[in-house]
Design a protein around this motif. Structure first.
Motif, PDB file in Angstrom:
ATOM      1  N   MET A 182       0.855  -1.187   0.000  1.00 33.85           N
ATOM      2  CA  MET A 182       0.000   0.000   0.000  1.00 33.85           C
ATOM      3  C   MET A 182       0.893   1.240   0.000  1.00 33.85           C
ATOM      4  O   MET A 182       2.037   1.182   0.444  1.00 33.85           O
ATOM      5  CB  MET A 182      -0.891   0.011   1.241  1.00 33.85           C
ATOM      6  CG  MET A 182      -1.852  -1.165   1.282  1.00 33.85           C
ATOM      7  SD  MET A 182      -2.942  -1.156  -0.146  1.00 33.85           S
ATOM      8  CE  MET A 182      -3.048  -2.898  -0.532  1.00 33.85           C
ATOM      9  N   GLU A 183       0.318   2.332  -0.442  1.00 34.13           N
ATOM     10  CA  GLU A 183       1.084   3.579  -0.448  1.00 34.13           C
ATOM     11  C   GLU A 183       1.504   3.981   0.955  1.00 34.13           C
ATOM     12  O   GLU A 183       2.490   4.671   1.152  1.00 34.13           O
ATOM     13  CB  GLU A 183       0.225   4.704  -1.046  1.00 34.13           C
ATOM     14  CG  GLU A 183       0.536   5.015  -2.461  1.00 34.13           C
ATOM     15  CD  GLU A 183      -0.405   6.087  -2.972  1.00 34.13           C
ATOM     16  OE1 GLU A 183       0.081   7.197  -3.213  1.00 34.13           O
ATOM     17  OE2 GLU A 183      -1.616   5.818  -3.091  1.00 34.13           O
ATOM     18  N   GLY A 184       0.702   3.543   1.940  1.00 38.61           N
ATOM     19  CA  GLY A 184       0.942   3.939   3.316  1.00 38.61           C
ATOM     20  C   GLY A 184       2.308   3.550   3.852  1.00 38.61           C
ATOM     21  O   GLY A 184       2.808   4.161   4.805  1.00 38.61           O
ATOM     22  N   ILE A 185       2.942   2.548   3.246  1.00 42.51           N
ATOM     23  CA  ILE A 185       4.218   2.083   3.814  1.00 42.51           C
ATOM     24  C   ILE A 185       5.305   3.143   3.753  1.00 42.51           C
ATOM     25  O   ILE A 185       6.305   3.038   4.454  1.00 42.51           O
ATOM     26  CB  ILE A 185       4.726   0.780   3.154  1.00 42.51           C
ATOM     27  CG1 ILE A 185       5.153   1.018   1.719  1.00 42.51           C
ATOM     28  CG2 ILE A 185       3.722  -0.329   3.279  1.00 42.51           C
ATOM     29  CD1 ILE A 185       6.039  -0.095   1.202  1.00 42.51           C
ATOM     30  N   PHE A 186       5.109   4.168   2.956  1.00 40.69           N
ATOM     31  CA  PHE A 186       6.095   5.259   2.916  1.00 40.69           C
ATOM     32  C   PHE A 186       6.270   5.887   4.301  1.00 40.69           C
ATOM     33  O   PHE A 186       7.311   6.435   4.615  1.00 40.69           O
ATOM     34  CB  PHE A 186       5.639   6.360   1.940  1.00 40.69           C
ATOM     35  CG  PHE A 186       6.007   6.066   0.523  1.00 40.69           C
ATOM     36  CD1 PHE A 186       7.337   6.055   0.139  1.00 40.69           C
ATOM     37  CD2 PHE A 186       5.033   5.809  -0.427  1.00 40.69           C
ATOM     38  CE1 PHE A 186       7.687   5.795  -1.174  1.00 40.69           C
ATOM     39  CE2 PHE A 186       5.390   5.538  -1.739  1.00 40.69           C
ATOM     40  CZ  PHE A 186       6.709   5.528  -2.110  1.00 40.69           C
ATOM     41  N   LEU A 187       5.202   5.816   5.108  1.00 42.36           N
ATOM     42  CA  LEU A 187       5.243   6.479   6.418  1.00 42.36           C
ATOM     43  C   LEU A 187       5.495   5.474   7.550  1.00 42.36           C
ATOM     44  O   LEU A 187       5.557   5.842   8.719  1.00 42.36           O
ATOM     45  CB  LEU A 187       3.919   7.213   6.656  1.00 42.36           C
ATOM     46  CG  LEU A 187       3.594   8.239   5.562  1.00 42.36           C
ATOM     47  CD1 LEU A 187       2.166   8.727   5.686  1.00 42.36           C
ATOM     48  CD2 LEU A 187       4.573   9.398   5.626  1.00 42.36           C
ATOM     49  N   ASP A 188       5.647   4.215   7.156  1.00 40.93           N
ATOM     50  CA  ASP A 188       5.865   3.153   8.143  1.00 40.93           C
ATOM     51  C   ASP A 188       7.230   3.319   8.832  1.00 40.93           C
ATOM     52  O   ASP A 188       8.188   3.793   8.230  1.00 40.93           O
ATOM     53  CB  ASP A 188       5.815   1.803   7.405  1.00 40.93           C
ATOM     54  CG  ASP A 188       5.607   0.657   8.349  1.00 40.93           C
ATOM     55  OD1 ASP A 188       4.531   0.053   8.289  1.00 40.93           O
ATOM     56  OD2 ASP A 188       6.527   0.377   9.147  1.00 40.93           O
ATOM     57  N   LYS A 189       7.298   2.918  10.106  1.00 37.47           N
ATOM     58  CA  LYS A 189       8.564   3.037  10.838  1.00 37.47           C
ATOM     59  C   LYS A 189       9.646   2.141  10.219  1.00 37.47           C
ATOM     60  O   LYS A 189      10.794   2.530  10.062  1.00 37.47           O
ATOM     61  CB  LYS A 189       8.351   2.647  12.309  1.00 37.47           C
ATOM     62  CG  LYS A 189       9.147   3.513  13.252  1.00 37.47           C
ATOM     63  CD  LYS A 189       8.650   3.382  14.680  1.00 37.47           C
ATOM     64  CE  LYS A 189       9.050   2.023  15.226  1.00 37.47           C
ATOM     65  NZ  LYS A 189       8.460   1.739  16.555  1.00 37.47           N
ATOM     66  N   ASN A 190       9.215   0.938   9.819  1.00 37.56           N
ATOM     67  CA  ASN A 190      10.158   0.011   9.190  1.00 37.56           C
ATOM     68  C   ASN A 190      10.739   0.581   7.901  1.00 37.56           C
ATOM     69  O   ASN A 190      11.889   0.336   7.561  1.00 37.56           O
ATOM     70  CB  ASN A 190       9.464  -1.313   8.855  1.00 37.56           C
ATOM     71  CG  ASN A 190       9.283  -2.151  10.098  1.00 37.56           C
ATOM     72  OD1 ASN A 190      10.079  -2.021  11.036  1.00 37.56           O
ATOM     73  ND2 ASN A 190       8.243  -2.960  10.115  1.00 37.56           N
ATOM     74  N   PHE A 191       9.885   1.309   7.198  1.00 34.22           N
ATOM     75  CA  PHE A 191      10.301   1.902   5.928  1.00 34.22           C
ATOM     76  C   PHE A 191      11.463   2.863   6.148  1.00 34.22           C
ATOM     77  O   PHE A 191      12.473   2.828   5.447  1.00 34.22           O
ATOM     78  CB  PHE A 191       9.111   2.642   5.300  1.00 34.22           C
ATOM     79  CG  PHE A 191       9.335   3.049   3.867  1.00 34.22           C
ATOM     80  CD1 PHE A 191       8.996   2.188   2.840  1.00 34.22           C
ATOM     81  CD2 PHE A 191       9.873   4.279   3.541  1.00 34.22           C
ATOM     82  CE1 PHE A 191       9.179   2.558   1.522  1.00 34.22           C
ATOM     83  CE2 PHE A 191      10.068   4.654   2.226  1.00 34.22           C
ATOM     84  CZ  PHE A 191       9.716   3.786   1.213  1.00 34.22           C
TER      85      PHE A 191
END
Lengths: 255, 244
Positions: free
Chosen positions: B221-230
């Motif tokens: 998902m596009e949301g992973i850009f803001l994920d901590k792991n990312f």
């Protein structure tokens, strides 16, 4: 059509103005008609003498078209050969330029001596003036294909033939048409020059006859006929270009 | 199954050694990115795999066939769309197939339809936007019959918003067709977002200095850009790039 009208009215107006000035100057200075006839005389002669002029016109049109077709074919063939065989290009290309430095006026009588008064020497003259612009234009077009398109074609596995047919030839079309436009107008000139040397009919023959009998009005009729014919040929090529290169005309139309 | 295998490639231009002992593999259906600074020899790698150049040493195999110096073994999407200006969109996307043999307009039409280019089937490239041109170029690569697609920084010339759009679109299409992809980029986020595996390239001479497995599942998902792991991934890749 509307576009032609919108763009064409200015030069047309200038031309008309020139004719009016010419008419007035000739009348005021009382220049004799054998020296410089007024435009009205020329128009009158064109209308009155049409029946006598028509066979000459037909003959020249036919000759120019044949010569142009042969010149185009030879010009294209030369370009393709020179392009695909770099070795031949290096040895022949400079000679091609030399061939254009031979004055046609001098060469033409020689051709008559060699080949007689038939159609062959005439076709050779026209071909000689026609093929060069086409060869140069096509060669330029072939060689200017953008590196990125060539790189894609090669990476995708295109062979030499595919590179030529799918990239170089279509890419060179606009450039080729520039050459064709020049050649088309040259072909009429070439035809008239070749007719000067001896023919049964043709604008060139009509012109020599008229000028040696001081029928200056007829000379002008011939001049205008040549101009119109060249313009018509040019227009024909322009039309073919529009039909064939849709992607380009739309592109420039948008800008 | 290993699809593409690059084995200890070495390549020099004159005395300038561009690649030294470069090795990596790409498995079937895998999305692998090569990440490196500009001028690190990425295009040389592509030119070698594409058969445009011959390696000084080493070999490249596709399936089990040696392909060094054999053009047309891979499908290719260049940095610029490189669409032929005189071909319509449909004719352009068929070009790769045409070169290799037989064109299949029906599949191409369906694919254009799905890519939102259905209405532009008969449009010329100058009538398309930058993103549309890139889509057409990718579809051309996807339709080409070769088993692996090489993408050479395809989105680097696009503006940020269009690029995000294109990345998302590329992921969607990849999920559907699962082609094997080797993707070159100098954008860290792009590499993490798109790939299964990232090869980090050191420059002068280029070699793989670190291999990085992206810890996100699919579909992404596009949301992973803001994920901590990312961010964590980004940091370690950044670190690896800097240390070489």
């Amino acid at each position: 059509m509307i576009n032609v009208f919108r763009k064409g009215w200015r030069p047309a107006a200038v031309l008309l103005l020139l004719f009016i000035l010419w008419e007035m100057a000739v009348n005021l200075a009382e220049v004799p008609a054998w020296l410089l006839p007024p435009p009205t005389d020329i128009i009158q002669e064109a209308v009155m003498g049409w029946e006598g002029f028509r066979p000459h016109l037909q003959s020249t049109v036919l000759l120019s078209l044949c010569g142009f077709a042969i010149g185009t074919a030879i010009g294209l063939l030369t370009a393709v050969i020179l392009h695909l065989l770099p070795f031949i290009r290096e040895s022949i290309y400079p000679l091609l330029i030399l061939s254009q430095n031979v004055p046609i006026i001098v060469l033409a009588p020689l051709l008559v001596v060699w080949f007689g008064f038939g159609i062959l020497p005439k076709l050779i003259v026209i071909t000689l003036v026609c093929f060069f612009p086409i060869t140069v234009a096509a060669l330029d077009g072939f060689r200017q294909t953008p590196g990125e398109l060539r790189h894609y074609m090669l990476m995708a596995g295109a062979g030499r033939g595919q590179l030529f047919w799918k990239l170089e030839l279509p890419y060179s079309l606009p450039s080729l048409f520039s050459g064709l436009k020049i050649s088309a107008t040259y072909s009429v000139m070439g035809a008239v020059i070749s007719e000067w040397l001896g023919a049964k009919a043709g604008i060139g023959v009509f012109m020599t006859l008229a000028s040696s009998s001081f029928r200056t009005d007829r000379v002008f009729v011939a001049i205008f006929a040549i101009m119109l014919l060249s313009l018509l040929f040019f227009g024909g090529i322009l039309l073919a270009e529009r039909l064939l290169i849709k992607w380009k005309s739309r592109e420039s139309g948008r800008k | 199954m290993i699809q593409l295998s690059v084995n200890s490639l070495t390549k020099s231009f004159d005395s300038n050694r561009v690649l030294s002992n470069l090795s990596f593999q790409v498995n079937e259906g895998e999305f692998v990115s090569i990440l490196g600074p500009s001028g690190s020899g990425k295009s040389t790698i592509f030119n070698l795999i594409g058969g445009m150049l011959l390696p000084d040493e080493g070999s490249i195999t596709l399936g089990n066939v040696e392909i060094s110096g054999k053009r047309g073994s891979i499908s290719y999407m260049p940095q610029t769309p490189s669409l032929m200006p005189w071909r319509t969109t449909l004719q352009n996307v068929l070009l790769g197939q045409e070169i290799m043999g037989k064109a299949d307009p029906e599949t191409a039409r369906k694919m254009l339809q799905k890519a939102g280019l259905g209405d532009y089937e008969n449009a010329f490239p100058h009538e398309l936007s930058g993103g549309m041109k890139q889509r057409a170029a990718f579809i051309r690569a996807l339709l080409s019959p070769q088993p692996i697609i090489l993408l050479d920084e395809p989105f680097s010339a696009l503006d940020e918003l269009t690029r995000l759009d294109m990345q998302k679109w590329l992921l969607d299409i990849w999920n559907e067709h699962k082609p094997t992809i080797l993707f070159v980029t100098h954008n860290i986020e792009e590499a993490i977002y798109l790939s299964d595996r990232i090869l980090i390239l050191g420059s002068k001479p280029a070699k793989v200095v670190q291999e990085f497995k992206v810890p996100f599942g699919r579909p992404r998902m596009e949301g992973i850009f803001l994920d901590k792991n990312f961010l964590e991934c980004k940091r370690s890749i950044h670190h690896a790039l800097k240390n070489h």
